[in-house]
Design a protein around this motif. Structure first.
Motif, PDB file in Angstrom:
ATOM      1  N   SER A  32       0.574  -1.016   0.253  1.00 26.60           N
ATOM      2  CA  SER A  32       0.564   0.180  -0.538  1.00 26.60           C
ATOM      3  C   SER A  32       0.990   1.163   0.107  1.00 26.60           C
ATOM      4  O   SER A  32       0.510   2.359  -0.517  1.00 26.60           O
ATOM      5  CB  SER A  32      -0.958   0.175   1.041  1.00 26.60           C
ATOM      6  OG  SER A  32      -1.762  -1.435   1.031  1.00 26.60           O
ATOM      7  N   LEU A  33       1.662   1.268   0.603  1.00 29.53           N
ATOM      8  CA  LEU A  33       2.883   2.599   0.826  1.00 29.53           C
ATOM      9  C   LEU A  33       3.782   2.917  -0.871  1.00 29.53           C
ATOM     10  O   LEU A  33       3.575   3.924  -0.500  1.00 29.53           O
ATOM     11  CB  LEU A  33       3.441   2.460   1.813  1.00 29.53           C
ATOM     12  CG  LEU A  33       2.940   2.390   3.731  1.00 29.53           C
ATOM     13  CD1 LEU A  33       4.205   2.250   4.539  1.00 29.53           C
ATOM     14  CD2 LEU A  33       2.406   3.552   4.111  1.00 29.53           C
ATOM     15  N   GLY A  36       1.327   4.674  -3.257  1.00 27.78           N
ATOM     16  CA  GLY A  36       1.301   6.352  -2.224  1.00 27.78           C
ATOM     17  C   GLY A  36      -0.217   5.617  -1.281  1.00 27.78           C
ATOM     18  O   GLY A  36      -0.724   7.182  -1.007  1.00 27.78           O
ATOM     19  N   GLY A  37       0.082   5.033  -0.554  1.00 32.80           N
ATOM     20  CA  GLY A  37      -1.157   4.383   0.332  1.00 32.80           C
ATOM     21  C   GLY A  37      -0.574   5.568   2.015  1.00 32.80           C
ATOM     22  O   GLY A  37       0.407   5.979   1.882  1.00 32.80           O
ATOM     23  N   ARG A  38      -1.725   6.075   2.436  1.00 35.00           N
ATOM     24  CA  ARG A  38      -1.655   6.780   4.418  1.00 35.00           C
ATOM     25  C   ARG A  38      -1.886   5.866   5.153  1.00 35.00           C
ATOM     26  O   ARG A  38      -3.557   5.742   4.336  1.00 35.00           O
ATOM     27  CB  ARG A  38      -2.043   8.318   3.168  1.00 35.00           C
ATOM     28  CG  ARG A  38      -1.250   9.308   3.688  1.00 35.00           C
ATOM     29  CD  ARG A  38      -1.395  10.580   3.677  1.00 35.00           C
ATOM     30  NE  ARG A  38      -2.989  11.251   4.544  1.00 35.00           N
ATOM     31  CZ  ARG A  38      -3.646  11.256   4.638  1.00 35.00           C
ATOM     32  NH1 ARG A  38      -4.887  11.958   3.338  1.00 35.00           N
ATOM     33  NH2 ARG A  38      -4.742  11.474   5.873  1.00 35.00           N
ATOM     34  N   GLU A  39      -1.705   6.395   6.234  1.00 31.16           N
ATOM     35  CA  GLU A  39      -2.127   5.415   7.436  1.00 31.16           C
ATOM     36  C   GLU A  39      -2.593   6.980   8.098  1.00 31.16           C
ATOM     37  O   GLU A  39      -2.052   7.862   7.973  1.00 31.16           O
ATOM     38  CB  GLU A  39      -1.162   5.068   7.790  1.00 31.16           C
ATOM     39  CG  GLU A  39      -1.625   3.455   9.031  1.00 31.16           C
ATOM     40  CD  GLU A  39      -0.719   3.969   9.932  1.00 31.16           C
ATOM     41  OE1 GLU A  39      -0.854   3.131  10.979  1.00 31.16           O
ATOM     42  OE2 GLU A  39       0.660   3.368   9.506  1.00 31.16           O
ATOM     43  N   THR A  40      -4.000   5.980   8.522  1.00 32.01           N
ATOM     44  CA  THR A  40      -4.628   7.534   9.389  1.00 32.01           C
ATOM     45  C   THR A  40      -4.960   6.543  10.895  1.00 32.01           C
ATOM     46  O   THR A  40      -5.269   5.017  10.623  1.00 32.01           O
ATOM     47  CB  THR A  40      -6.167   7.542   8.486  1.00 32.01           C
ATOM     48  OG1 THR A  40      -6.840   6.945   8.183  1.00 32.01           O
ATOM     49  CG2 THR A  40      -5.462   8.512   7.718  1.00 32.01           C
ATOM     50  N   VAL A 105      -5.445   1.207   6.179  1.00 26.45           N
ATOM     51  CA  VAL A 105      -4.567   2.303   5.007  1.00 26.45           C
ATOM     52  C   VAL A 105      -5.562   2.793   4.106  1.00 26.45           C
ATOM     53  O   VAL A 105      -6.075   1.449   3.095  1.00 26.45           O
ATOM     54  CB  VAL A 105      -3.049   1.290   4.563  1.00 26.45           C
ATOM     55  CG1 VAL A 105      -2.534   2.230   3.794  1.00 26.45           C
ATOM     56  CG2 VAL A 105      -2.589   1.468   6.151  1.00 26.45           C
ATOM     57  N   VAL A 107      -5.287   3.165  -0.116  1.00 19.00           N
ATOM     58  CA  VAL A 107      -4.319   3.946  -1.159  1.00 19.00           C
ATOM     59  C   VAL A 107      -5.422   4.783  -2.238  1.00 19.00           C
ATOM     60  O   VAL A 107      -5.705   3.613  -2.220  1.00 19.00           O
ATOM     61  CB  VAL A 107      -4.382   2.262  -1.802  1.00 19.00           C
ATOM     62  CG1 VAL A 107      -3.298   3.150  -3.115  1.00 19.00           C
ATOM     63  CG2 VAL A 107      -3.791   1.615  -1.108  1.00 19.00           C
ATOM     64  N   ALA A 167     -12.037   7.470   7.109  1.00 18.86           N
ATOM     65  CA  ALA A 167     -10.437   7.691   5.848  1.00 18.86           C
ATOM     66  C   ALA A 167     -11.457   7.756   4.312  1.00 18.86           C
ATOM     67  O   ALA A 167     -10.907   7.549   3.505  1.00 18.86           O
ATOM     68  CB  ALA A 167      -9.028   6.283   6.688  1.00 18.86           C
TER      69      ALA A 167
END
Length: 173
Positions: A32-33, A36-40, A105, A107, A167
């Motif tokens: 995912s990262l 471009g994935g972002r963890e919230t 996460v 994406v 999210a």
């Protein structure tokens, strides 16, 4: 005592399953990262780890120290629910594929998954968690662990589901 040993094996198997989940989650997090994935919503994650570890430990401590016995009338149906919750969890993992994680996460650009158990309700993985949380302790009469986990997990899931829904909404906006 024999049933306590078998119960310890069961809890050990569930612990091994949880470790397998963490391996999948770590792999999926990297995937995912990289896209471009972002963890919230990570503030509650350490509490979730402690709570779920506490569930497994509480099951064993209560059964062994309080000398809880096995009652087939309750134990066998609860064992069936534990197995069903594992099946539901792995169905969720399979359907979500790389998008499944123990963390939140998102994406960018990936569609919302609506197949498999997600066509029935929004958060089927949490249904598995809830069922396992009361059923695993009750397999061997650890009612105190079942109650404490269920109450604490209700609070955690309130925070978790709100964070996850926020999210998902922000990803679609």
């Amino acid at each position: 005592m024999v049933s306590q040993i078998w119960y310890t094996v069961l809890v050990g198997l569930v612990a091994a399953e949880r470790l397998a989940e963490l391996v999948v989650a770590k792999r999926n997090l990297a995937w995912s990262l990289a896209r471009g994935g972002r963890e919230t919503g990570f503030g509650h994650y350490p509490f979730m780890v402690v709570l779920h570890t506490g569930l497994l430990a509480g099951c064993l401590v209560e059964v062994w120290l309080a000398d809880r016995g096995f009652s087939g009338l309750l134990g066998w149906p609860m064992l069936a629910l534990v197995v069903a919750s594992q099946a539901l969890r792995w169905w969720c993992i399979r359907v979500l594929g790389h998008q499944w994680n123990t963390r939140i996460v998102i994406v960018p650009g990936l569609p919302l998954v609506t197949g498999g158990p997600y066509r029935l309700f929004s958060h089927p993985n949490y249904v598995a968690v809830v069922v396992e949380g009361f059923a695993l302790p009750l397999v061997h009469g650890a009612w105190l662990t079942a109650v404490v986990f269920t109450v604490l997990n209700a609070g955690l899931l309130t925070v978790r589901i709100r964070a996850e829904n926020d999210a998902l909404r922000s990803a679609r906006a």
